[in-house]
Write a protein that holds these residues in place. Sequence first.
Motif, PDB file in Angstrom:
ATOM      1  N   HIS A   9      -6.511   1.975  -7.803  1.00 26.36           N
ATOM      2  CA  HIS A   9      -5.992   3.382  -8.260  1.00 26.36           C
ATOM      3  C   HIS A   9      -4.652   3.680  -8.004  1.00 26.36           C
ATOM      4  O   HIS A   9      -3.774   2.749  -7.483  1.00 26.36           O
ATOM      5  CB  HIS A   9      -7.009   4.128  -7.053  1.00 26.36           C
ATOM      6  N   SER A  10      -4.060   4.506  -8.766  1.00 27.42           N
ATOM      7  CA  SER A  10      -2.803   4.843  -9.043  1.00 27.42           C
ATOM      8  C   SER A  10      -2.277   5.045  -7.615  1.00 27.42           C
ATOM      9  O   SER A  10      -0.798   5.073  -7.513  1.00 27.42           O
ATOM     10  CB  SER A  10      -2.633   5.670  -9.810  1.00 27.42           C
ATOM     11  N   THR A  11      -2.879   5.652  -6.567  1.00 28.29           N
ATOM     12  CA  THR A  11      -2.213   5.684  -5.363  1.00 28.29           C
ATOM     13  C   THR A  11      -1.664   4.726  -4.555  1.00 28.29           C
ATOM     14  O   THR A  11      -0.827   4.726  -3.763  1.00 28.29           O
ATOM     15  CB  THR A  11      -3.405   6.305  -4.268  1.00 28.29           C
ATOM     16  N   TYR A  12      -2.125   3.426  -5.246  1.00 33.58           N
ATOM     17  CA  TYR A  12      -1.315   2.294  -4.404  1.00 33.58           C
ATOM     18  C   TYR A  12       0.214   1.910  -5.557  1.00 33.58           C
ATOM     19  O   TYR A  12       0.682   0.762  -5.159  1.00 33.58           O
ATOM     20  CB  TYR A  12      -2.225   0.935  -4.840  1.00 33.58           C
ATOM     21  N   ARG A  13       0.322   2.771  -6.327  1.00 34.36           N
ATOM     22  CA  ARG A  13       1.733   2.443  -7.236  1.00 34.36           C
ATOM     23  C   ARG A  13       2.769   1.869  -6.470  1.00 34.36           C
ATOM     24  O   ARG A  13       3.505   0.932  -6.814  1.00 34.36           O
ATOM     25  CB  ARG A  13       1.881   3.718  -8.091  1.00 34.36           C
ATOM     26  N   ASP A  14       3.074   2.479  -5.203  1.00 38.79           N
ATOM     27  CA  ASP A  14       4.414   2.262  -4.498  1.00 38.79           C
ATOM     28  C   ASP A  14       3.950   0.937  -3.738  1.00 38.79           C
ATOM     29  O   ASP A  14       5.102   0.639  -3.101  1.00 38.79           O
ATOM     30  CB  ASP A  14       4.440   3.479  -3.476  1.00 38.79           C
ATOM     31  N   LEU A  16       2.967  -1.744  -5.035  1.00 37.76           N
ATOM     32  CA  LEU A  16       2.736  -3.008  -5.982  1.00 37.76           C
ATOM     33  C   LEU A  16       3.530  -4.017  -5.528  1.00 37.76           C
ATOM     34  O   LEU A  16       3.025  -5.117  -5.487  1.00 37.76           O
ATOM     35  CB  LEU A  16       2.774  -2.527  -7.375  1.00 37.76           C
ATOM     36  N   PHE A  42      -1.013  -5.450 -13.240  1.00 39.20           N
ATOM     37  CA  PHE A  42      -1.376  -4.497 -12.471  1.00 39.20           C
ATOM     38  C   PHE A  42      -1.861  -3.378 -13.519  1.00 39.20           C
ATOM     39  O   PHE A  42      -0.957  -2.743 -14.140  1.00 39.20           O
ATOM     40  CB  PHE A  42      -0.432  -3.928 -11.324  1.00 39.20           C
ATOM     41  N   ARG A  43      -3.296  -3.092 -13.450  1.00 37.87           N
ATOM     42  CA  ARG A  43      -3.555  -1.966 -14.209  1.00 37.87           C
ATOM     43  C   ARG A  43      -3.922  -0.667 -13.200  1.00 37.87           C
ATOM     44  O   ARG A  43      -4.767  -0.835 -12.337  1.00 37.87           O
ATOM     45  CB  ARG A  43      -4.640  -2.083 -15.060  1.00 37.87           C
ATOM     46  N   LEU A  44      -3.081   0.435 -13.342  1.00 38.57           N
ATOM     47  CA  LEU A  44      -3.558   1.566 -12.427  1.00 38.57           C
ATOM     48  C   LEU A  44      -4.387   2.412 -13.114  1.00 38.57           C
ATOM     49  O   LEU A  44      -4.488   2.865 -14.409  1.00 38.57           O
ATOM     50  CB  LEU A  44      -2.043   2.191 -12.083  1.00 38.57           C
ATOM     51  N   GLU A  46      -6.772   6.259 -12.352  1.00 41.60           N
ATOM     52  CA  GLU A  46      -6.923   7.556 -11.898  1.00 41.60           C
ATOM     53  C   GLU A  46      -8.417   7.738 -11.090  1.00 41.60           C
ATOM     54  O   GLU A  46      -9.342   6.880 -11.468  1.00 41.60           O
ATOM     55  CB  GLU A  46      -6.947   8.902 -12.602  1.00 41.60           C
TER      56      GLU A  46
END
Length: 123
Positions: A9-14, A16, A42-44, A46
């Motif tokens: 999920h994109s919530t993990y962006r920071d 990575l 990494f594939r983010l 939603e």
Amino acid sequence: MPHARVDLHSTYRDRLPQLSEALLAGMVKGFDMPATDLFHIFRLHEKGELVFGTAYPEPNREDIIFIEILASIGYASTAKKHEALVAIADEIEKIGIPRDNLLLHVIEVPAGDWYSPGFAGVA
């Protein structure tokens, strides 16, 4: 020369960079591969794009991170692959992500199906 594809999920962006370090540490430890063998995708996604059961195999899963390791057939024995997957889960758990939220697997391809300059990929 295994590499990893990770869907999360994109919530993990920071996180990575931390995830990449933990993933590499687990692969180095488990596969006995060099630390310079670093290839991660990494594939983010939603919310709602990653569909998963929260109660399989245990009713503890709150989220999901799919980790797919791509390696040549014969790169590692079954026992070594298992050791590597456990090492990856251990390292990711150290950065605060519950191992119950991980789904890891290894996909093997023939050595001749790889190409990178300097690495012919042919046995």
